[in-house]
Motif scaffolding. Structure first.
Motif, PDB file in Angstrom:
ATOM      1  N   TYR A 118       0.832  -1.201   0.000  1.00 31.09           N
ATOM      2  CA  TYR A 118       0.000   0.000   0.000  1.00 31.09           C
ATOM      3  C   TYR A 118       0.867   1.252   0.000  1.00 31.09           C
ATOM      4  N   ASP A 119       0.533   2.224  -0.860  1.00 33.01           N
ATOM      5  CA  ASP A 119       1.214   3.515  -0.923  1.00 33.01           C
ATOM      6  C   ASP A 119       0.261   4.575  -0.387  1.00 33.01           C
ATOM      7  N   TRP A 120       0.385   4.887   0.889  1.00 27.82           N
ATOM      8  CA  TRP A 120      -0.550   5.810   1.529  1.00 27.82           C
ATOM      9  C   TRP A 120      -0.381   7.239   1.030  1.00 27.82           C
ATOM     10  N   ARG A 121       0.769   7.592   0.497  1.00 24.26           N
ATOM     11  CA  ARG A 121       0.992   8.964   0.001  1.00 24.26           C
ATOM     12  C   ARG A 121       0.189   9.278  -1.246  1.00 24.26           C
ATOM     13  N   HIS A 122      -0.062   8.265  -2.058  1.00 25.82           N
ATOM     14  CA  HIS A 122      -0.732   8.488  -3.333  1.00 25.82           C
ATOM     15  C   HIS A 122      -2.108   7.839  -3.391  1.00 25.82           C
ATOM     16  N   LYS A 124      -7.089   3.381  -4.030  1.00 24.39           N
ATOM     17  CA  LYS A 124      -5.927   2.929  -3.275  1.00 24.39           C
ATOM     18  C   LYS A 124      -4.865   2.455  -4.261  1.00 24.39           C
ATOM     19  N   LEU A 125      -3.633   2.908  -4.030  1.00 18.18           N
ATOM     20  CA  LEU A 125      -2.511   2.542  -4.882  1.00 18.18           C
ATOM     21  C   LEU A 125      -1.626   1.558  -4.142  1.00 18.18           C
ATOM     22  N   PHE A 126      -1.230   0.499  -4.840  1.00 19.53           N
ATOM     23  CA  PHE A 126      -0.305  -0.497  -4.314  1.00 19.53           C
ATOM     24  C   PHE A 126       0.858  -0.594  -5.292  1.00 19.53           C
ATOM     25  N   LYS A 127       2.101  -0.716  -4.758  1.00 24.01           N
ATOM     26  CA  LYS A 127       3.304  -0.799  -5.591  1.00 24.01           C
ATOM     27  C   LYS A 127       4.102  -2.041  -5.245  1.00 24.01           C
ATOM     28  N   SER A 128       4.742  -2.618  -6.285  1.00 22.48           N
ATOM     29  CA  SER A 128       5.654  -3.737  -6.041  1.00 22.48           C
ATOM     30  C   SER A 128       6.957  -3.183  -5.477  1.00 22.48           C
ATOM     31  N   ALA A 129       7.750  -4.054  -4.864  1.00 25.69           N
ATOM     32  CA  ALA A 129       9.017  -3.629  -4.257  1.00 25.69           C
ATOM     33  C   ALA A 129       9.969  -3.036  -5.291  1.00 25.69           C
ATOM     34  N   ASP A 130       9.940  -3.560  -6.502  1.00 22.58           N
ATOM     35  CA  ASP A 130      10.815  -3.032  -7.553  1.00 22.58           C
ATOM     36  C   ASP A 130      10.229  -1.807  -8.258  1.00 22.58           C
ATOM     37  N   ARG A 131       9.024  -1.396  -7.828  1.00 22.90           N
ATOM     38  CA  ARG A 131       8.316  -0.223  -8.364  1.00 22.90           C
ATOM     39  C   ARG A 131       8.004  -0.320  -9.858  1.00 22.90           C
ATOM     40  N   LYS A 132       7.999  -1.529 -10.392  1.00 26.15           N
ATOM     41  CA  LYS A 132       7.674  -1.724 -11.805  1.00 26.15           C
ATOM     42  C   LYS A 132       6.207  -2.041 -12.023  1.00 26.15           C
ATOM     43  N   THR A 133       5.509  -2.409 -10.942  1.00 25.37           N
ATOM     44  CA  THR A 133       4.099  -2.768 -11.045  1.00 25.37           C
ATOM     45  C   THR A 133       3.285  -1.905 -10.092  1.00 25.37           C
ATOM     46  N   LEU A 134       2.226  -1.297 -10.618  1.00 21.72           N
ATOM     47  CA  LEU A 134       1.297  -0.501  -9.830  1.00 21.72           C
ATOM     48  C   LEU A 134      -0.086  -1.134  -9.955  1.00 21.72           C
ATOM     49  N   VAL A 135      -0.795  -1.237  -8.832  1.00 19.89           N
ATOM     50  CA  VAL A 135      -2.159  -1.743  -8.843  1.00 19.89           C
ATOM     51  C   VAL A 135      -3.043  -0.678  -8.216  1.00 19.89           C
ATOM     52  N   TYR A 136      -4.018  -0.201  -8.982  1.00 22.68           N
ATOM     53  CA  TYR A 136      -4.990   0.769  -8.492  1.00 22.68           C
ATOM     54  C   TYR A 136      -6.284   0.031  -8.206  1.00 22.68           C
ATOM     55  N   VAL A 137      -6.808   0.183  -7.003  1.00 22.27           N
ATOM     56  CA  VAL A 137      -8.096  -0.398  -6.646  1.00 22.27           C
ATOM     57  C   VAL A 137      -9.027   0.763  -6.353  1.00 22.27           C
ATOM     58  N   GLN A 138     -10.099   0.855  -7.121  1.00 23.53           N
ATOM     59  CA  GLN A 138     -11.037   1.965  -6.969  1.00 23.53           C
ATOM     60  C   GLN A 138     -12.346   1.466  -6.395  1.00 23.53           C
ATOM     61  N   LYS A 139     -12.815   2.154  -5.362  1.00 22.18           N
ATOM     62  CA  LYS A 139     -14.082   1.801  -4.718  1.00 22.18           C
ATOM     63  C   LYS A 139     -15.205   2.604  -5.365  1.00 22.18           C
ATOM     64  N   HIS A 140     -16.261   1.902  -5.759  1.00 22.03           N
ATOM     65  CA  HIS A 140     -17.454   2.515  -6.327  1.00 22.03           C
ATOM     66  C   HIS A 140     -18.623   2.214  -5.407  1.00 22.03           C
ATOM     67  N   ASN A 141     -19.760   2.802  -5.681  1.00 20.67           N
ATOM     68  CA  ASN A 141     -20.954   2.519  -4.878  1.00 20.67           C
ATOM     69  C   ASN A 141     -21.360   1.057  -4.930  1.00 20.67           C
ATOM     70  N   VAL A 142     -21.079   0.392  -6.030  1.00 24.91           N
ATOM     71  CA  VAL A 142     -21.520  -0.986  -6.197  1.00 24.91           C
ATOM     72  C   VAL A 142     -20.388  -2.001  -6.116  1.00 24.91           C
ATOM     73  N   GLY A 143     -19.171  -1.591  -5.816  1.00 22.70           N
ATOM     74  CA  GLY A 143     -18.074  -2.551  -5.706  1.00 22.70           C
ATOM     75  C   GLY A 143     -16.724  -1.948  -6.017  1.00 22.70           C
ATOM     76  N   LEU A 144     -15.817  -2.799  -6.476  1.00 20.10           N
ATOM     77  CA  LEU A 144     -14.445  -2.408  -6.766  1.00 20.10           C
ATOM     78  C   LEU A 144     -14.111  -2.657  -8.223  1.00 20.10           C
ATOM     79  N   THR A 145     -13.191  -1.866  -8.748  1.00 16.45           N
ATOM     80  CA  THR A 145     -12.552  -2.153 -10.024  1.00 16.45           C
ATOM     81  C   THR A 145     -11.053  -2.082  -9.788  1.00 16.45           C
ATOM     82  N   ALA A 146     -10.279  -2.637 -10.703  1.00 14.45           N
ATOM     83  CA  ALA A 146      -8.826  -2.627 -10.541  1.00 14.45           C
ATOM     84  C   ALA A 146      -8.159  -2.341 -11.875  1.00 14.45           C
ATOM     85  N   GLU A 147      -6.998  -1.709 -11.798  1.00 16.91           N
ATOM     86  CA  GLU A 147      -6.120  -1.517 -12.955  1.00 16.91           C
ATOM     87  C   GLU A 147      -4.726  -1.937 -12.537  1.00 16.91           C
ATOM     88  N   VAL A 148      -4.034  -2.630 -13.437  1.00 11.83           N
ATOM     89  CA  VAL A 148      -2.670  -3.049 -13.196  1.00 11.83           C
ATOM     90  C   VAL A 148      -1.799  -2.406 -14.271  1.00 11.83           C
TER      91      VAL A 148
END
Length: 117
Positions: free
Chosen positions: A66-70, A76-100
């Motif tokens: 988890y990257d609390w700064r961004h 919510k933004l999550f980063k891999s240790a090597d910073r090559k992979t970012l996962v965005y999890v977005q909360k909506h009224n009806v659930g979640l979506t994700a982008e990698v």
């Protein structure tokens, strides 16, 4: 001061969690040809295990932190240790979506279905 650190730790732990569970997300757009689903498994700490599967096998599996700064309460933004992979999890009224986003590929999903608690 010790109490403040404990309180900040509790606040951090609760703020990073979108639910102690696992989610499976159907891919709507992908640069990985055989990719079908993204599975997000919360580790109850400050991160996720992200798995991309397709044709009955795991194509990619990464732990992201988890990257609390961004992040904010909706994205919510999550980063891999090597910073090559970012996962965005977005909360909506009806659930979640994700982008990698990775240096080699990008994946977008539609709504994620909770598959475990």
């Amino acid at each position: 001061m010790k109490a403040f650190g404990l309180m900040a730790g509790i606040l951090f732990a609760t703020s990073t969690s979108f639910a102690a569970a696992a989610y499976r997300c159907q891919i709507t757009k992908s640069d990985l040809v055989t990719a079908e689903t993204v599975t997000l498994i919360e580790d109850c700490k400050d991160g996720l295990t992200m798995k991309i599967t397709g044709a009955g096998e795991t194509l990619v599996s990464k732990e992201v932190k988890y990257d609390w700064r961004h992040s904010d309460e909706n994205v919510k933004l999550f980063k891999s240790a090597d910073r090559k992979t970012l996962v965005y999890v977005q909360k909506h009224n009806v659930g979640l979506t994700a982008e990698v986003h990775d240096v080699n590929y990008m994946i977008r999903t539609n709504y994620c279905q909770q598959i475990a608690w």
